[in-house]
Design a protein around this motif. Structure first.
Motif, mmCIF file in Angstrom:
data_model
loop_
_atom_site.group_PDB
_atom_site.id
_atom_site.type_symbol
_atom_site.label_atom_id
_atom_site.label_comp_id
_atom_site.label_asym_id
_atom_site.label_seq_id
_atom_site.Cartn_x
_atom_site.Cartn_y
_atom_site.Cartn_z
ATOM 1 N N ILE A 158 37.958 38.309 40.481
ATOM 2 C CA ILE A 158 38.961 37.267 40.263
ATOM 3 C C ILE A 158 40.171 37.837 39.523
ATOM 4 O O ILE A 158 41.326 37.556 39.882
ATOM 5 N N LEU A 159 39.923 38.646 38.493
ATOM 6 C CA LEU A 159 41.023 39.237 37.733
ATOM 7 C C LEU A 159 41.889 40.127 38.631
ATOM 8 O O LEU A 159 43.127 40.120 38.532
ATOM 9 N N GLU A 160 41.254 40.898 39.500
ATOM 10 C CA GLU A 160 42.004 41.751 40.426
ATOM 11 C C GLU A 160 42.864 40.897 41.359
ATOM 12 O O GLU A 160 44.021 41.242 41.645
ATOM 13 N N GLY A 161 42.292 39.772 41.828
ATOM 14 C CA GLY A 161 43.055 38.885 42.708
ATOM 15 C C GLY A 161 44.250 38.270 41.997
ATOM 16 O O GLY A 161 45.359 38.209 42.547
ATOM 17 N N ILE A 162 44.059 37.834 40.752
ATOM 18 C CA ILE A 162 45.151 37.233 39.979
ATOM 19 C C ILE A 162 46.260 38.258 39.742
ATOM 20 O O ILE A 162 47.454 37.959 39.885
ATOM 21 N N SER A 163 45.881 39.490 39.415
ATOM 22 C CA SER A 163 46.881 40.544 39.188
ATOM 23 C C SER A 163 47.655 40.865 40.457
ATOM 24 O O SER A 163 48.866 41.112 40.412
ATOM 25 N N SER A 164 46.961 40.851 41.597
ATOM 26 C CA SER A 164 47.645 41.175 42.854
ATOM 27 C C SER A 164 48.649 40.099 43.241
ATOM 28 O O SER A 164 49.652 40.385 43.900
ATOM 29 N N VAL A 165 48.411 38.862 42.832
ATOM 30 C CA VAL A 165 49.316 37.757 43.172
ATOM 31 C C VAL A 165 50.422 37.588 42.141
ATOM 32 O O VAL A 165 51.592 37.380 42.481
ATOM 33 N N PHE A 166 50.075 37.698 40.845
ATOM 34 C CA PHE A 166 51.031 37.363 39.783
ATOM 35 C C PHE A 166 51.479 38.567 38.953
ATOM 36 O O PHE A 166 52.321 38.414 38.064
ATOM 37 N N GLY A 167 50.923 39.740 39.205
ATOM 38 C CA GLY A 167 51.259 40.888 38.372
ATOM 39 C C GLY A 167 50.388 40.931 37.134
ATOM 40 O O GLY A 167 49.481 40.113 36.952
ATOM 41 N N THR A 168 50.667 41.866 36.247
ATOM 42 C CA THR A 168 49.802 42.093 35.087
ATOM 43 C C THR A 168 50.396 41.610 33.770
ATOM 44 O O THR A 168 49.806 41.810 32.720
ATOM 45 N N ALA A 169 51.568 40.985 33.813
ATOM 46 C CA ALA A 169 52.195 40.513 32.567
ATOM 47 C C ALA A 169 51.524 39.226 32.116
ATOM 48 O O ALA A 169 51.972 38.128 32.392
ATOM 49 N N GLY A 170 50.426 39.381 31.404
ATOM 50 C CA GLY A 170 49.585 38.243 31.067
ATOM 51 C C GLY A 170 50.166 37.232 30.112
ATOM 52 O O GLY A 170 49.564 36.197 29.873
ATOM 53 N N ARG A 171 51.312 37.501 29.539
ATOM 54 C CA ARG A 171 51.896 36.529 28.613
ATOM 55 C C ARG A 171 53.025 35.727 29.263
ATOM 56 O O ARG A 171 53.605 34.861 28.660
ATOM 57 N N ILE B 99 41.920 27.627 35.460
ATOM 58 C CA ILE B 99 41.187 28.892 35.396
ATOM 59 C C ILE B 99 42.124 30.076 35.604
ATOM 60 O O ILE B 99 42.037 31.098 34.898
ATOM 61 N N ILE B 100 43.049 29.962 36.550
ATOM 62 C CA ILE B 100 44.011 31.045 36.788
ATOM 63 C C ILE B 100 44.803 31.347 35.520
ATOM 64 O O ILE B 100 44.943 32.508 35.115
ATOM 65 N N LEU B 101 45.329 30.305 34.875
ATOM 66 C CA LEU B 101 46.179 30.516 33.703
ATOM 67 C C LEU B 101 45.391 31.057 32.517
ATOM 68 O O LEU B 101 45.880 31.915 31.770
ATOM 69 N N ILE B 102 44.174 30.571 32.310
ATOM 70 C CA ILE B 102 43.350 31.084 31.200
ATOM 71 C C ILE B 102 43.051 32.562 31.398
ATOM 72 O O ILE B 102 43.227 33.383 30.492
ATOM 73 N N LEU B 103 42.613 32.933 32.606
ATOM 74 C CA LEU B 103 42.226 34.323 32.856
ATOM 75 C C LEU B 103 43.438 35.244 32.954
ATOM 76 O O LEU B 103 43.332 36.455 32.722
ATOM 77 N N TYR B 104 44.595 34.695 33.301
ATOM 78 C CA TYR B 104 45.823 35.486 33.347
ATOM 79 C C TYR B 104 46.368 35.743 31.947
ATOM 80 O O TYR B 104 46.805 36.846 31.626
ATOM 81 N N LYS B 105 46.286 34.742 31.099
ATOM 82 C CA LYS B 105 46.882 34.829 29.759
ATOM 83 C C LYS B 105 45.959 35.529 28.761
ATOM 84 O O LYS B 105 46.427 36.228 27.861
ATOM 85 N N TYR B 106 44.638 35.354 28.913
ATOM 86 C CA TYR B 106 43.703 35.858 27.906
ATOM 87 C C TYR B 106 42.681 36.810 28.514
ATOM 88 O O TYR B 106 42.287 36.666 29.679
#
Length: 457
Positions: A299-312, A428-435
């Motif tokens: 899931i984390l890999e999928g989120i990074s591929s869609v939104f990038g790695t800038a978690g903040r 879930i996307i926002l929690i795992l992207y931000k934290y």
């Protein structure tokens, strides 16, 4: 002494045989009555309904009746009974839920039957699949706002984290921006009363209010909240698009039918329906994902591929973005499959035949999704968290897996199911992207979702 002729004996024998066969054909299923009049098996059933159902199924077979609080509840657990539940024209949804709705929201029978279909159609359109993704941006913005209040690191009970996010987001979108309190004391007061009302809801469905003093107190507090705030809800308009909220559309129908005095009651019903299930589903989904490292990493890999790695960053989520992350929706549905606790009910209007039993009119026909979802014939390896099983479902066409019953079935499936899935996906996307999240405690059992802490470094 006059003898009875052989012909009369044959006729009497045929009548006796016919009565015997008729009585056999009308034989009801085994009935668990308990030992207290009216209450019946209520106490035992109420302590642990899921375990009670499974023990009864093992002891009595796939069809059995439980007498609780003056009501006969007949459970069906296998295919023939389920087919009758889903397809028979002799059973009714509205009459099955009318009495619980009266007890929990004080909506009289005639009012409920007059308004139910109109309100259902409105909700199906307002938050159904056609209009659903218009809410994506609003949900994302509201969730970002709540996440900013959390800070950048720390530990928190997972259930409290989810409540902290979804309670205000849901109320601000479906009811009115700013309805959820911001003062800490008022937030605690709201949590206290809603939690008491939610946790006592099953008892409130079955028992007179006078026997549930604390639950009744919280119910009255919530009704008073709506009585006070409904005038503001009616006049509220979104600053962005001036669109009507769901509660405004609901109040329009209630008032058109001249049932204005019921507005707070329908507000309470909508509040419970929108908050009571979304929070536990989000809790269990996050819990399962964080306790399955491979799923979490994918899931984390999928989120990074869609939104990038800038978690903040305050990124936006679109419908296209969600389509690129199907695993998250699969995880939500798999968590629902494993943890759906509720019971779906219909009222028997005319006797129906299931196996060798006749279910009499007046019975409530009951189906437990929890145990249906554990049938290995329908869900192989049913106790395992396997989100990939949902790859076979045609979710693009809004179809679930066969025998998945968490949202009900037939004409009156839950009209808010797609909104709930959407907000949990984005949450879930926002929690795992931000934290960078991890569980500090083992995932709890079904009965307890409040002892699991989550770290968000």
């Amino acid at each position: 002494m006059e003898l009875i002729s052989p012909a009369v004996i044959i006729i009497l024998g045929c009548v006796a045989l016919l009565l015997f066969l008729q009585r056999k054909n009308l034989r009801g299923p085994p009935c668990i009555r308990g030992w207290l009049p009216w209450i019946g098996a209520g106490f035992e059933f109420g302590k642990a309904p899921l375990e009670f159902i499974e023990k009864a199924r093992i002891k009595y077979g796939p069809v059995f009746t439980v007498f609780v609080m003056g009501t006969r509840m007949t459970f069906v657990t296998e295919e023939e009974g389920i087919n009758v539940f889903l397809k028979s024209k002799e059973i009714n949804f509205e009459l099955a839920v009318q009495k619980p709705i009266y007890r929990t929201a004080s909506i009289p029978k005639n009012t409920f039957l007059t308004l139910h279909e109109k309100l259902y159609i409105m909700m199906k359109g307002k938050i159904g699949t056609f209009n659903l993704y218009q809410l994506t941006g609003q949900l994302t913005e509201e969730l970002h706002e709540q996440l900013e209040n959390l800070g950048t690191h720390g530990t928190m009970e997972l259930n409290n984290l989810v409540r902290h996010l979804l309670y205000p987001v849901t109320m601000n979108i479906l009811f009115k921006k700013g309805l959820f309190p911001t003062d800490e004391r008022k937030i605690r007061e709201f949590y206290q009363h809603f939690q008491a009302y939610d946790e006592g809801f099953e008892y409130g469905c079955q028992m007179p209010e006078c026997l549930l003093r604390n639950w009744s107190k919280s119910k009255k507090w919530l009704l008073a909240l709506f009585e006070k705030t409904i005038p503001d809800m009616k006049t509220y308009r979104s600053a962005k698009d001036n669109s009507m909220t769901l509660i405004q559309a609901m109040l329009d129908i209630v008032e058109t039918e001249r049932k204005e005095e019921m507005s707070p009651n329908y507000g309470l019903l909508l509040l419970w329906a929108s908050l009571s299930n979304a929070v536990p589903v989000a809790f269990w989904t996050l819990g399962f994902v964080l306790s399955h490292p491979t799923v979490h990493e994918t899931i984390l890999e999928g989120i990074s591929s869609v939104f990038g790695t800038a978690g903040r960053d305050k990124m936006e989520v679109s419908e296209d973005d969600l389509k690129k992350l199907p695993l998250i929706k699969w995880c939500i549905l798999e968590a629902i499959r494993l943890r759906a606790p509720g019971i779906i009910t219909r009222k028997v209007m005319k006797p129906v035949k299931i196996l060798n039993y006749t279910i009499p009119s007046g019975d409530l026909l009951m189906l437990s999704p929890f145990w249906l979802h554990r049938n290995p014939e329908y869900f192989p390896e049913p106790e395992l968290f396997k989100p990939e099983r949902w790859k076979k479902a045609n979710l693009e066409k809004h179809a679930f897996l066969d025998w998945f019953m968490a949202f009900g079935s037939g004409k009156y499936q839950c009209p808010g199911r797609w909104f709930a899935l959407l907000q949990i996906q984005i949450c879930i996307i926002l929690i795992l992207y931000k934290y960078d999240c991890s569980l500090l405690d083992p995932l709890p059992k079904q009965a307890d979702r409040r002892d699991c802490k989550c770290s968000v470094p």
